[in-house]
Design a protein around this motif. Structure first.
Motif, PDB file in Angstrom:
ATOM      1  N   UNK A  50      -0.310  11.554   4.768  1.00 26.40           N
ATOM      2  CA  UNK A  50       0.686  12.172   3.602  1.00 26.40           C
ATOM      3  C   UNK A  50       0.020  11.284   2.255  1.00 26.40           C
ATOM      4  N   UNK A  51      -0.456  10.039   2.657  1.00 24.96           N
ATOM      5  CA  UNK A  51      -1.024   9.177   1.496  1.00 24.96           C
ATOM      6  C   UNK A  51      -2.538   9.767   1.084  1.00 24.96           C
ATOM      7  N   UNK A  52      -2.985  10.349   2.186  1.00 26.91           N
ATOM      8  CA  UNK A  52      -4.398  10.686   1.978  1.00 26.91           C
ATOM      9  C   UNK A  52      -5.489   9.487   2.308  1.00 26.91           C
ATOM     10  N   UNK A  53      -5.153   8.822   3.135  1.00 31.64           N
ATOM     11  CA  UNK A  53      -5.982   7.409   3.556  1.00 31.64           C
ATOM     12  C   UNK A  53      -6.279   7.512   5.166  1.00 31.64           C
ATOM     13  N   UNK A  54      -7.226   6.727   5.438  1.00 29.33           N
ATOM     14  CA  UNK A  54      -7.626   6.807   6.816  1.00 29.33           C
ATOM     15  C   UNK A  54      -6.239   6.016   7.664  1.00 29.33           C
ATOM     16  N   UNK A  55      -6.225   6.056   8.863  1.00 29.14           N
ATOM     17  CA  UNK A  55      -5.304   5.344   9.676  1.00 29.14           C
ATOM     18  C   UNK A  55      -5.648   4.061   9.798  1.00 29.14           C
ATOM     19  N   UNK A  56      -7.037   3.532   9.940  1.00 30.45           N
ATOM     20  CA  UNK A  56      -7.285   1.858   9.911  1.00 30.45           C
ATOM     21  C   UNK A  56      -6.809   1.325   8.453  1.00 30.45           C
ATOM     22  N   UNK A  57      -6.988   2.157   7.289  1.00 30.04           N
ATOM     23  CA  UNK A  57      -6.551   1.409   6.316  1.00 30.04           C
ATOM     24  C   UNK A  57      -5.021   1.469   6.167  1.00 30.04           C
ATOM     25  N   UNK A  58      -4.312   2.348   6.458  1.00 34.53           N
ATOM     26  CA  UNK A  58      -3.095   2.295   6.827  1.00 34.53           C
ATOM     27  C   UNK A  58      -2.533   0.937   7.486  1.00 34.53           C
ATOM     28  N   UNK A  59      -2.957   0.825   8.627  1.00 38.01           N
ATOM     29  CA  UNK A  59      -2.951  -0.473   9.407  1.00 38.01           C
ATOM     30  C   UNK A  59      -3.078  -1.728   8.489  1.00 38.01           C
ATOM     31  N   UNK A  60      -4.215  -1.742   7.883  1.00 34.30           N
ATOM     32  CA  UNK A  60      -4.466  -2.980   7.065  1.00 34.30           C
ATOM     33  C   UNK A  60      -3.310  -3.147   6.035  1.00 34.30           C
ATOM     34  N   UNK A  61      -2.581  -2.183   5.473  1.00 39.22           N
ATOM     35  CA  UNK A  61      -1.563  -2.372   4.391  1.00 39.22           C
ATOM     36  C   UNK A  61      -0.309  -2.810   5.411  1.00 39.22           C
ATOM     37  N   UNK A  62      -0.357  -2.392   6.501  1.00 34.99           N
ATOM     38  CA  UNK A  62       0.906  -2.744   7.462  1.00 34.99           C
ATOM     39  C   UNK A  62       0.752  -4.278   7.568  1.00 34.99           C
ATOM     40  N   UNK A  63      -0.444  -4.544   8.215  1.00 39.63           N
ATOM     41  CA  UNK A  63      -0.711  -5.997   8.315  1.00 39.63           C
ATOM     42  C   UNK A  63      -0.463  -7.124   7.040  1.00 39.63           C
ATOM     43  N   UNK A  64      -0.713  -6.540   5.938  1.00 32.75           N
ATOM     44  CA  UNK A  64      -0.617  -7.067   4.658  1.00 32.75           C
ATOM     45  C   UNK A  64       0.934  -7.151   4.301  1.00 32.75           C
ATOM     46  N   UNK A  65       1.857  -6.535   5.036  1.00 29.75           N
ATOM     47  CA  UNK A  65       3.159  -6.327   4.616  1.00 29.75           C
ATOM     48  C   UNK A  65       3.395  -5.464   3.299  1.00 29.75           C
ATOM     49  N   UNK A  66       2.459  -4.696   3.041  1.00 29.93           N
ATOM     50  CA  UNK A  66       2.435  -3.723   2.075  1.00 29.93           C
ATOM     51  C   UNK A  66       3.336  -2.368   2.209  1.00 29.93           C
ATOM     52  N   UNK A  67       3.410  -2.094   3.440  1.00 34.98           N
ATOM     53  CA  UNK A  67       4.190  -0.874   4.001  1.00 34.98           C
ATOM     54  C   UNK A  67       5.097  -1.416   5.155  1.00 34.98           C
ATOM     55  N   UNK A  68       6.201  -1.093   4.979  1.00 38.44           N
ATOM     56  CA  UNK A  68       7.393  -1.697   5.967  1.00 38.44           C
ATOM     57  C   UNK A  68       7.370  -0.415   7.050  1.00 38.44           C
ATOM     58  N   UNK A  69       7.225  -0.899   8.291  1.00 37.56           N
ATOM     59  CA  UNK A  69       7.676  -0.115   9.484  1.00 37.56           C
ATOM     60  C   UNK A  69       8.850  -0.381  10.531  1.00 37.56           C
TER      61      UNK A  69
END
Length: 114
Positions: A50-69
């Motif tokens: 949906x964001x148009x990014x890779x899965x690994x970059x998405x996990x980086x955002x999760x690890x940096x607490x930029x996206x809540x899961x």
């Protein structure tokens, strides 16, 4: 309360060859039903798509607490609201200058003598 999903009708025709008259082509009809995406929680690959990014970059955002899961059992899920919050937190263009604020990166070029 009954809601009907919009339908789309695709019609294709065969192209006529030059110089020769062919019988009228048969109509091919494909019925397509469009349904809105009503998922309350998305998987990480779906959210990244949906964001148009890779899965690994998405996990980086999760690890940096930029996206809540959230965890549902062993699964990690993302709410569409969390994606909206992430997008809203991204830097926006300046209203006065019309230019977007960018970090000051220095490009390092390695020169090699052969």
């Amino acid at each position: 309360m009954s809601t009907t999903a919009p339908t789309l009708r695709l019609v294709t025709t065969a192209s006529a060859r030059r110089g020769r008259r062919e019988p009228a082509p048969q109509e091919h009809v494909v019925a397509v039903t469009l349904q809105p995406d009503e998922k309350l929680l998305l998987s990480v690959p779906e959210a990244a798509r949906r964001l148009g990014i890779s899965r690994s970059l998405f996990y980086e955002f999760i690890a940096a607490d930029k996206i809540q899961t959230v965890h549902v059992g062993r699964l990690r899920k993302v709410s569409p609201a969390a994606l909206d919050q992430f997008v809203d937190s991204l830097p926006t263009p300046h209203a006065v200058t019309g230019r977007q604020e960018r970090p000051n990166h220095t490009l390092h070029v390695l020169e090699r003598s052969w």
